[in-house]
Every structure is written in C-alpha cells, then in structure tokens.
Design a protein around this motif. Sequence first.
Motif, short mmCIF file in Angstrom:
data_model
loop_
_atom_site.label_atom_id
_atom_site.label_comp_id
_atom_site.label_asym_id
_atom_site.label_seq_id
_atom_site.Cartn_x
_atom_site.Cartn_y
_atom_site.Cartn_z
N PHE A 135 -47.54 -21.27 71.28
CA PHE A 135 -47.63 -22.48 72.10
C PHE A 135 -46.83 -23.62 71.47
O PHE A 135 -46.14 -24.36 72.16
CB PHE A 135 -49.10 -22.90 72.26
N THR A 136 -46.92 -23.77 70.16
CA THR A 136 -46.16 -24.82 69.49
C THR A 136 -44.77 -24.36 69.09
O THR A 136 -43.85 -25.16 69.02
CB THR A 136 -46.91 -25.34 68.25
N ALA A 137 -44.59 -23.08 68.84
CA ALA A 137 -43.30 -22.58 68.37
C ALA A 137 -42.23 -22.59 69.46
O ALA A 137 -41.05 -22.77 69.17
CB ALA A 137 -43.46 -21.16 67.81
N ILE A 138 -42.61 -22.42 70.71
CA ILE A 138 -41.62 -22.33 71.79
C ILE A 138 -40.86 -23.64 72.00
O ILE A 138 -39.74 -23.65 72.50
CB ILE A 138 -42.27 -21.85 73.11
N VAL A 139 -41.44 -24.74 71.58
CA VAL A 139 -40.79 -26.03 71.81
C VAL A 139 -39.51 -26.17 70.97
O VAL A 139 -38.61 -26.91 71.35
CB VAL A 139 -41.77 -27.19 71.56
N VAL A 140 -39.39 -25.45 69.88
CA VAL A 140 -38.20 -25.56 69.03
C VAL A 140 -36.96 -25.04 69.76
O VAL A 140 -35.99 -25.78 69.94
CB VAL A 140 -38.41 -24.87 67.66
#
Length: 181
Positions: A135-140
């Motif tokens: 969930f947080t990693a895809i924003v990179v």
Amino acid sequence: MSPLAPLRRFSDGVNQVAIVLCVVCILAMLGISFTAFVYKLATGSTLTWTYSLARLFLPWIGFLSMTISLRYGEHVAMTLLVRSLPRVLLQVAAGLCLAVIALFAALLVWYGWGYFLNATQVYMVSDQIQIHSKFTAIVVPLSGVIILLHLVQGFALLEHFIDDETMIDELIETTDLEERS
C-alpha cells in the motif's frame, strides 16, 4: 495545435487527481487523529492503532505532493543564477535540469518497482487492522511515472521560464471562459 497537447491535458488531469488524493490522505490522517483525540477525551484511554494508521498516509502525501509541486514549478531551483544567464545558456541549463528530473523519475520507477515487488511485510496496526506494505510501496514508482508524464509540459515546469505577466493573463482568460460557460 501541438502534438503534445493531448498529453499535456492528460498530465493536467493526472495532476488534479493527485491533488484530490493528497487532500483525501490529509483528511483521513486528520480524521483518524481527531477520532483518537475525541476518544481520549471521552474515555480517558487511548486507541493504540490510530497513530500507526495515520502514519501510513505520509508516504502518499509526500510523494504525490512532490509531483504536484513539480507541475507548478515549485521545486528547488536556482532562479537568480539561471535568470542571469544569456538566453542560449538558459536553454541549455533548462534542458539539463529536465534531463536530471527525467533521470530521477526513471530511478523512482526502476527502483520503486523493485521495492514494490519485494514489499512482503504486513503492518499490524491492530489485531483487526492489517495493511500490506505494498500500500505504501506503490506510491514510489507511481510518483516516478507521474513525474515522467509531467515532463511533456517541457520548459513550463521550470520557474525561470514562467513569465508572470503571461501566467496572470492565462488565469484571467481561464476565469473569463469559465464564466461564459
């Protein structure tokens, strides 16, 4: 009409979506924190999961706001130095700046995608709330793709190419067009 015009409109649309997502993330963080505050006032005890859950929105806010600020020319720039250059060197410096931005965005996509694929942890916010680190990693890599998309705007991304008078005229013209509709 420029062949890049549809891509520029798409870039503007993606930017609007990023703005909405940032606002939603900020409101979610505030809502979660306010819930914790009210619960603490009402019961005297704390909800242990609220701050951990609210913190998960920070990468989204940070990375998406980076793409938004780039689109509006609000990134770090050495405007005074660059504006003192002759026009030819100004264009060379601007081209180099866009190349560095493109390289940074490509690295975000390349390494961010690997980071996303290797994200296997699950954040245990509470016993019932478990959020996968994807969930947080895809924003990179997503922010890298958005930055690459914004590069179709060309020199308009760079503050030292933005003419204040032209920008004011465009804003007035946009407002006039909206009022006529």
